[in-house]
Design an enzyme around this catalytic site. Sequence first.
Site, PDB file in Angstrom:
ATOM      1  N   HIS A  54       0.771  -1.038  -0.066  1.00  0.00           N
ATOM      2  CA  HIS A  54      -0.178   0.012   0.069  1.00  0.00           C
ATOM      3  C   HIS A  54       0.851   1.270  -0.005  1.00  0.00           C
ATOM      4  CE1 HIS A  54      -2.609   3.176   1.656  1.00  0.00           C
ATOM      5  NE2 HIS A  54      -3.334   2.411   1.053  1.00  0.00           N
ATOM      6  N   ASP A  57       0.861   4.227   1.435  1.00  0.00           N
ATOM      7  CA  ASP A  57       1.200   4.589   2.635  1.00  0.00           C
ATOM      8  C   ASP A  57       2.203   3.959   3.551  1.00  0.00           C
ATOM      9  OD1 ASP A  57      -0.359   7.027   2.142  1.00  0.00           O
ATOM     10  OD2 ASP A  57      -2.278   6.058   3.431  1.00  0.00           O
ATOM     11  N   LYS A  58       1.967   2.600   3.160  1.00  0.00           N
ATOM     12  CA  LYS A  58       2.960   1.566   3.771  1.00  0.00           C
ATOM     13  C   LYS A  58       4.373   1.681   3.260  1.00  0.00           C
ATOM     14  CE  LYS A  58       1.371   0.782   7.380  1.00  0.00           C
ATOM     15  NZ  LYS A  58       2.318   1.020   8.752  1.00  0.00           N
ATOM     16  N   GLU A  91      10.170  11.674   7.012  1.00  0.00           N
ATOM     17  CA  GLU A  91       9.093  11.674   6.283  1.00  0.00           C
ATOM     18  C   GLU A  91       9.224  11.244   5.066  1.00  0.00           C
ATOM     19  OE1 GLU A  91       6.488  11.741   8.261  1.00  0.00           O
ATOM     20  OE2 GLU A  91       7.684  12.757  10.057  1.00  0.00           O
ATOM     21  N   GLU A 130      14.218  15.971   9.852  1.00  0.00           N
ATOM     22  CA  GLU A 130      15.746  16.484  10.556  1.00  0.00           C
ATOM     23  C   GLU A 130      16.406  15.471  11.111  1.00  0.00           C
ATOM     24  OE1 GLU A 130      13.906  19.367  13.063  1.00  0.00           O
ATOM     25  OE2 GLU A 130      13.831  17.685  14.714  1.00  0.00           O
ATOM     26  N   LYS A 187      -5.799  -4.385   0.628  1.00  0.00           N
ATOM     27  CA  LYS A 187      -6.282  -3.976   1.587  1.00  0.00           C
ATOM     28  C   LYS A 187      -7.273  -5.173   1.863  1.00  0.00           C
ATOM     29  CE  LYS A 187      -7.412   0.556   1.980  1.00  0.00           C
ATOM     30  NZ  LYS A 187      -8.274   1.632   1.822  1.00  0.00           N
ATOM     31  N   PHE A 201      -8.337  -4.091 -10.203  1.00  0.00           N
ATOM     32  CA  PHE A 201      -7.290  -3.421  -9.371  1.00  0.00           C
ATOM     33  C   PHE A 201      -5.984  -3.688 -10.140  1.00  0.00           C
ATOM     34  CE2 PHE A 201      -6.111  -2.931  -4.948  1.00  0.00           C
ATOM     35  CZ  PHE A 201      -5.135  -1.787  -5.168  1.00  0.00           C
ATOM     36  N   ASP A 241      -1.758   5.721  -6.278  1.00  0.00           N
ATOM     37  CA  ASP A 241      -2.351   6.717  -5.217  1.00  0.00           C
ATOM     38  C   ASP A 241      -0.969   7.278  -4.651  1.00  0.00           C
ATOM     39  OD1 ASP A 241      -3.821   8.563  -3.421  1.00  0.00           O
ATOM     40  OD2 ASP A 241      -4.700   6.699  -2.525  1.00  0.00           O
ATOM     41  N   ALA A 242      -0.909   8.521  -4.036  1.00  0.00           N
ATOM     42  CA  ALA A 242       0.359   9.133  -3.313  1.00  0.00           C
ATOM     43  C   ALA A 242       0.094   8.279  -1.899  1.00  0.00           C
ATOM     44  CB  ALA A 242       0.226  10.572  -3.374  1.00  0.00           C
ATOM     45  N   ARG A 278       0.295   7.683   7.722  1.00  0.00           N
ATOM     46  CA  ARG A 278      -1.318   7.985   7.532  1.00  0.00           C
ATOM     47  C   ARG A 278      -1.911   6.592   7.654  1.00  0.00           C
ATOM     48  NH1 ARG A 278      -2.497  11.196   1.846  1.00  0.00           N
ATOM     49  NH2 ARG A 278      -1.893   9.188   1.078  1.00  0.00           N
ATOM     50  N   LYS A 279      -1.413   5.535   8.382  1.00  0.00           N
ATOM     51  CA  LYS A 279      -2.214   4.322   8.544  1.00  0.00           C
ATOM     52  C   LYS A 279      -2.130   4.113  10.256  1.00  0.00           C
ATOM     53  CE  LYS A 279      -4.251   3.394   4.927  1.00  0.00           C
ATOM     54  NZ  LYS A 279      -4.290   5.081   4.477  1.00  0.00           N
ATOM     55  N   LYS A 297      10.669   7.882  13.030  1.00  0.00           N
ATOM     56  CA  LYS A 297      11.137   8.357  14.203  1.00  0.00           C
ATOM     57  C   LYS A 297      11.747   7.472  15.241  1.00  0.00           C
ATOM     58  CE  LYS A 297       6.815  10.954  14.334  1.00  0.00           C
ATOM     59  NZ  LYS A 297       5.363  11.049  15.093  1.00  0.00           N
ATOM     60  N   LYS A 323      11.608   9.788  20.588  1.00  0.00           N
ATOM     61  CA  LYS A 323      10.299  10.370  20.188  1.00  0.00           C
ATOM     62  C   LYS A 323       9.063   9.807  21.095  1.00  0.00           C
ATOM     63  CE  LYS A 323      12.481  12.753  16.782  1.00  0.00           C
ATOM     64  NZ  LYS A 323      14.000  12.605  16.792  1.00  0.00           N
ATOM     65  N   ASP A 348       5.881   9.728  20.686  1.00  0.00           N
ATOM     66  CA  ASP A 348       4.852   9.301  19.813  1.00  0.00           C
ATOM     67  C   ASP A 348       5.379   7.743  19.613  1.00  0.00           C
ATOM     68  OD1 ASP A 348       3.578  11.369  19.467  1.00  0.00           O
ATOM     69  OD2 ASP A 348       4.504  12.206  17.770  1.00  0.00           O
TER      70      ASP A 348
END
Length: 407
Positions: free
Chosen positions: A16, A18-19, A44, A57, A177, A251, A259-260, A265-266, A286, A290, A292
Amino acid sequence: MRSSFLFTSESVSEGHPDKVADQISDSIVDLFLGKDPEARIACETLTTTNMVVIAGEIRGAGIMDTEGNWAPGVEQEIEDTVRATVKRIGYEQTGFHWQTFAFSNNLHPQSADIAMGVDESGNKDEGAGDQGIMFGYATDETPGLMPATLYYSHKILEKLAADRHSGAAPFLEPDAKSQVTLEYENEKPVRATALVVSTQHAPGYCEKGENADPAKYKILRDYVMGAFRDILPDGFITDATSIYINPTGQFEIGGPDGDAGLTGRKIIVDTYGGAAPHGGGAFSGKDPTKVDRSAAYVARYLAKNVVAAGLARRVTIQLSYAIGVAEPLSVYVDTHGTGTVDEAVLEAVLPKLVRLTPKGIREHLKLNAPIYQKTAAYGHFGREPEGDLFTWEKTDLIDALKTAVAG
């Protein structure tokens, strides 16, 4: 608390878009931590048709100096790592090929203002890399103490990917998916009411479109049905289960060409499939200073040990932090009415078992290592711990927890 209901979770494959971005970002984390375990990384990634862009960074010995000058050979290592990641996923398509996509590296030195607040110095402990709230969750629905809907969604796609890589399902392409809806009775999953898979495929393995070939589509459909039966427990799939396999009909164009993709995003796929709150911070790209990432990992670790110790059937733990401050601002525990001890007791005990500062978390879970690319697809939680991988999935606090709450 409702005892009977329907609940749904989704997963996405390693292909995918995003992955793909998450895995590239974490491949850079691993590359830099392999050079300097104390490296600071926020990477990123953007993926789109025949293009990968990274930005963020960084700081670390043997990587980049404070003026933004790369150590010898590192820039080429970065590009080689990114291309190797995409090759491993399996993209060799006209619109996205590991050898030919345009690559842009926009990493730059970490802000001195952030470094001043985060770094350990003198009597000052290492501070959190940012403010925020993080959640951990565990439930006794599955052996890995994860929500069943997400667990099965991940497993379906893991099987498709394994068979694609092995050649057992050569008609599959990387992007896919899944979605699983389960019916719960007395708070336990008992049957599947809906199963969905949308998978990129080779030309012709579709129900609609100019390339549609009914015989090939039957091969794909029968294969996916077999995957459902292999993954779901016996009896979960019934005549009443709604099955959707490539419901658009075709598909063929997928991945970053279709798709970008962006890092982070997941986040619901990465965590608990919507069964628990999420603080909003993504993990991939990260380093473990961090919170997060590291605090979400330790919150899961604590939650899993609470359930594994039999102190609750389901638990949510929240931690909160301020940038530059070492200790968490709050620790919150909710056992959702399933606990055998008071939540306030757990809130007092848990920080005594693991020091919940960024440094304490990193040391306890051994996070300063190149272990992250494997986390970036099929969930950060519910995985089997393997040596230094997925240490936050260990249940080695059970005895200490039982002793602490009894005392």
